[in-house]
Write a protein that holds these residues in place. Structure first.
Motif, PDB file in Angstrom:
ATOM      1  N   VAL A  83      -7.954  48.738  -9.167  1.00 16.80           N
ATOM      2  CA  VAL A  83      -7.951  48.663 -10.627  1.00 16.80           C
ATOM      3  C   VAL A  83      -8.889  47.113 -10.878  1.00 16.80           C
ATOM      4  N   PHE A  84      -8.619  46.331 -10.315  1.00 13.35           N
ATOM      5  CA  PHE A  84      -8.888  44.960  -9.743  1.00 13.35           C
ATOM      6  C   PHE A  84     -10.496  45.206  -9.666  1.00 13.35           C
ATOM      7  N   PHE A  85     -10.452  46.212  -8.496  1.00 18.29           N
ATOM      8  CA  PHE A  85     -12.335  45.819  -8.526  1.00 18.29           C
ATOM      9  C   PHE A  85     -12.786  46.666  -9.511  1.00 18.29           C
ATOM     10  N   ALA A  86     -12.335  48.411  -9.852  1.00 14.47           N
ATOM     11  CA  ALA A  86     -13.338  48.801 -10.664  1.00 14.47           C
ATOM     12  C   ALA A  86     -13.129  48.144 -12.017  1.00 14.47           C
ATOM     13  N   ALA A  87     -12.034  47.614 -12.673  1.00 12.38           N
ATOM     14  CA  ALA A  87     -12.216  46.688 -14.143  1.00 12.38           C
ATOM     15  C   ALA A  87     -13.561  45.519 -13.852  1.00 12.38           C
ATOM     16  N   ASP A  88     -13.743  44.989 -12.931  1.00 14.64           N
ATOM     17  CA  ASP A  88     -14.785  44.221 -11.906  1.00 14.64           C
ATOM     18  C   ASP A  88     -16.353  44.803 -12.644  1.00 14.64           C
ATOM     19  N   PHE A  89     -16.397  46.042 -11.962  1.00 18.08           N
ATOM     20  CA  PHE A  89     -17.498  47.410 -11.967  1.00 18.08           C
ATOM     21  C   PHE A  89     -17.703  47.082 -13.490  1.00 18.08           C
ATOM     22  N   VAL A  90     -16.832  47.269 -14.262  1.00 19.61           N
ATOM     23  CA  VAL A  90     -16.817  47.923 -15.845  1.00 19.61           C
ATOM     24  C   VAL A  90     -17.664  46.813 -16.351  1.00 19.61           C
ATOM     25  N   ARG A  91     -17.313  45.416 -15.795  1.00 16.60           N
ATOM     26  CA  ARG A  91     -17.307  44.294 -17.085  1.00 16.60           C
ATOM     27  C   ARG A  91     -18.491  43.884 -15.965  1.00 16.60           C
ATOM     28  N   ARG A  92     -19.340  44.022 -14.814  1.00 19.27           N
ATOM     29  CA  ARG A  92     -20.744  43.697 -14.395  1.00 19.27           C
ATOM     30  C   ARG A  92     -21.397  45.257 -14.677  1.00 19.27           C
ATOM     31  N   ASN A 119     -30.360  52.422 -18.368  1.00 21.00           N
ATOM     32  CA  ASN A 119     -31.358  52.361 -18.506  1.00 21.00           C
ATOM     33  C   ASN A 119     -31.459  54.069 -17.263  1.00 21.00           C
ATOM     34  N   MET A 120     -29.802  54.975 -17.735  1.00 23.25           N
ATOM     35  CA  MET A 120     -29.890  56.440 -17.022  1.00 23.25           C
ATOM     36  C   MET A 120     -31.030  56.813 -17.895  1.00 23.25           C
ATOM     37  N   LYS A 121     -30.763  57.991 -17.575  1.00 17.25           N
ATOM     38  CA  LYS A 121     -31.744  58.917 -18.221  1.00 17.25           C
ATOM     39  C   LYS A 121     -30.753  59.854 -18.893  1.00 17.25           C
ATOM     40  N   GLY A 122     -29.623  60.108 -18.174  1.00 14.92           N
ATOM     41  CA  GLY A 122     -28.534  60.835 -18.202  1.00 14.92           C
ATOM     42  C   GLY A 122     -27.244  59.993 -19.022  1.00 14.92           C
ATOM     43  N   SER A 123     -26.823  59.829 -19.972  1.00 13.69           N
ATOM     44  CA  SER A 123     -25.982  59.413 -20.114  1.00 13.69           C
ATOM     45  C   SER A 123     -24.741  59.251 -18.935  1.00 13.69           C
ATOM     46  N   ILE A 124     -23.993  57.906 -18.634  1.00 15.95           N
ATOM     47  CA  ILE A 124     -22.986  58.344 -17.193  1.00 15.95           C
ATOM     48  C   ILE A 124     -21.712  58.151 -18.321  1.00 15.95           C
ATOM     49  N   ILE A 125     -21.557  57.479 -19.637  1.00 20.32           N
ATOM     50  CA  ILE A 125     -20.692  56.689 -20.011  1.00 20.32           C
ATOM     51  C   ILE A 125     -19.780  56.994 -20.536  1.00 20.32           C
ATOM     52  N   PRO A 126     -19.252  58.628 -20.787  1.00 18.45           N
ATOM     53  CA  PRO A 126     -18.229  60.044 -20.486  1.00 18.45           C
ATOM     54  C   PRO A 126     -17.827  59.815 -19.779  1.00 18.45           C
ATOM     55  N   LEU A 127     -18.503  59.868 -18.253  1.00 22.50           N
ATOM     56  CA  LEU A 127     -17.905  60.185 -16.915  1.00 22.50           C
ATOM     57  C   LEU A 127     -16.930  58.894 -16.768  1.00 22.50           C
ATOM     58  N   LEU A 128     -18.095  57.630 -16.764  1.00 24.45           N
ATOM     59  CA  LEU A 128     -17.085  56.257 -16.278  1.00 24.45           C
ATOM     60  C   LEU A 128     -15.740  56.096 -17.888  1.00 24.45           C
ATOM     61  N   ALA A 129     -15.960  56.882 -18.537  1.00 21.73           N
ATOM     62  CA  ALA A 129     -14.908  56.771 -19.657  1.00 21.73           C
ATOM     63  C   ALA A 129     -13.416  57.546 -19.093  1.00 21.73           C
ATOM     64  N   ALA A 130     -14.280  58.750 -17.966  1.00 18.51           N
ATOM     65  CA  ALA A 130     -13.335  59.855 -17.177  1.00 18.51           C
ATOM     66  C   ALA A 130     -12.236  58.726 -16.769  1.00 18.51           C
ATOM     67  N   MET A 131     -13.670  58.365 -15.825  1.00 19.11           N
ATOM     68  CA  MET A 131     -12.888  58.094 -14.386  1.00 19.11           C
ATOM     69  C   MET A 131     -11.383  56.739 -14.541  1.00 19.11           C
ATOM     70  N   VAL A 132     -11.799  55.931 -15.806  1.00 13.96           N
ATOM     71  CA  VAL A 132     -10.855  54.759 -16.044  1.00 13.96           C
ATOM     72  C   VAL A 132      -9.631  55.044 -16.888  1.00 13.96           C
ATOM     73  N   PHE A 133      -9.969  56.471 -17.773  1.00 11.89           N
ATOM     74  CA  PHE A 133      -8.273  57.054 -18.016  1.00 11.89           C
ATOM     75  C   PHE A 133      -7.769  57.885 -16.878  1.00 11.89           C
ATOM     76  N   SER A 134      -8.736  57.946 -15.939  1.00 11.54           N
ATOM     77  CA  SER A 134      -7.519  58.727 -15.094  1.00 11.54           C
ATOM     78  C   SER A 134      -7.006  57.339 -14.319  1.00 11.54           C
ATOM     79  N   VAL A 135      -7.432  56.967 -14.318  1.00 13.88           N
ATOM     80  CA  VAL A 135      -6.662  55.388 -13.202  1.00 13.88           C
ATOM     81  C   VAL A 135      -5.306  54.972 -13.894  1.00 13.88           C
TER      82      VAL A 135
END
Length: 300
Positions: A192-201, A210-226
């Motif tokens: 969780v610490f490393f994942a939080a650091d990834f999100v922070r970075r 910079n991504m053509k297709g936004s991955i924000i929903p998937l990133l949010a889903a991963m955080v929610f699941s964690v």
């Protein structure tokens, strides 16, 4: 006479465990209650639906690593099937062991999927977004999960052997199980610490746009699941530390909400925000190029 009475009571309990009997006044179950039939049916249905959807999505999008979500759902389905069985046969030993062993293992499949998913994010957004490499996440934390499960299995085996003895001592086995789940909580906390650091970075470097297709929903889903898995891990740690007759383990509502519901949410969120749909095919920059440079920002 006491020895004869103990033996008679033991033989009767043995008979209850080997067959299907309704609740007998004066004889408690291994749960400390009779599991809810309704809860068993509901969770079998929910995990069954999620499993089918994940199988369809797996074949459709060919993200083969997502099979871990299917395996996790199958394991949860077996576990809740055991609890449904226990609702009708509350003393049956096979039903109890069936649910306790599978429901401890199941979240490991979900966390494995999250480790892989985080690795995909790092590949897409660049190595500067993470302290560890994608492969290290998988190897380190899956190894920790396996070690934890082995320790818990050994402890569970020790405890189950003692339960079947007259005046058996389940304490050593219980303590071993607690050690395993505490270790698991510790490893998940580190993740969780490393994942939080990834999100922070990623937020600090502003690489998502910079991504053509936004991955924000998937990133949010991963955080929610964690978060759901972490809540469940905290609950199971406290539950087992209280022992087999503790308050949490003998009140089903806590298990239903803090284990069952949390796991349905943890895996179900990826039916809605599936990696096969939302993971972009491009990367914002080649991996060897820095994504963020304070000096470059100042020059601009």
């Amino acid at each position: 006479m006491s020895g004869v009475s103990d033996q008679s009571s033991y033989d009767f309990k043995k008979q209850l465990q080997e067959n299907c009997h309704a609740l007998v006044p004066g004889y408690g179950t291994s749960y400390g209650y009779v599991p809810s039939l309704a809860a068993g049916i509901v969770f079998c249905s929910l995990f069954g639906v999620s499993m089918i959807l994940h199988m369809i999505q797996l074949v459709w999008k060919r993200q083969w690593w997502c099979i871990v979500f299917v395996l996790g759902c199958i394991t949860e389905l077996i576990g809740w099937g055991g609890r449904t069985w226990s609702a009708e046969c509350p003393y049956n030993g096979n039903a109890f062991l069936m649910q306790i062993s599978t429901l401890i293992i199941a979240p490991t499949f979900f966390t494995a999927g999250i480790y892989v998913l985080l690795g995909r994010f790092i590949h897409l957004l660049g190595p500067e977004t993470s302290i560890l490499s994608p492969k290290l996440y998988l190897w380190i934390f899956v190894t920790c999960d396996v070690v934890s499960l082995v320790v818990q299995a050994v402890g569970g085996g020790m405890a189950s052997i003692e339960v079947n003895k007259i005046n058996g001592n389940t304490a050593p086995g219980t303590h071993t199980m607690v050690a395993g789940i505490v270790f698991q909580l510790f490893s998940i906390s580190i993740f969780v610490f490393f994942a939080a650091d990834f999100v922070r970075r990623t937020l600090r470097m502003r690489v998502l746009q910079n991504m053509k297709g936004s991955i924000i929903p998937l990133l949010a889903a991963m955080v929610f699941s964690v978060i759901c898995i972490y809540i469940r891990s905290i609950y199971r740690t406290i539950e087992l530390s209280q022992g087999w007759t503790g308050y949490l383990i003998t009140h089903e509502i806590y298990f239903v909400v803090l284990d069952g519901v949390m796991m349905v949410l943890a895996v179900g969120v990826f039916n809605i925000f599936h990696p096969g749909w939302l993971l972009p095919k491009n990367t914002p920059k080649p991996f060897h190029e820095p994504i963020y440079s304070p000096g470059a920002t100042e020059m601009q």
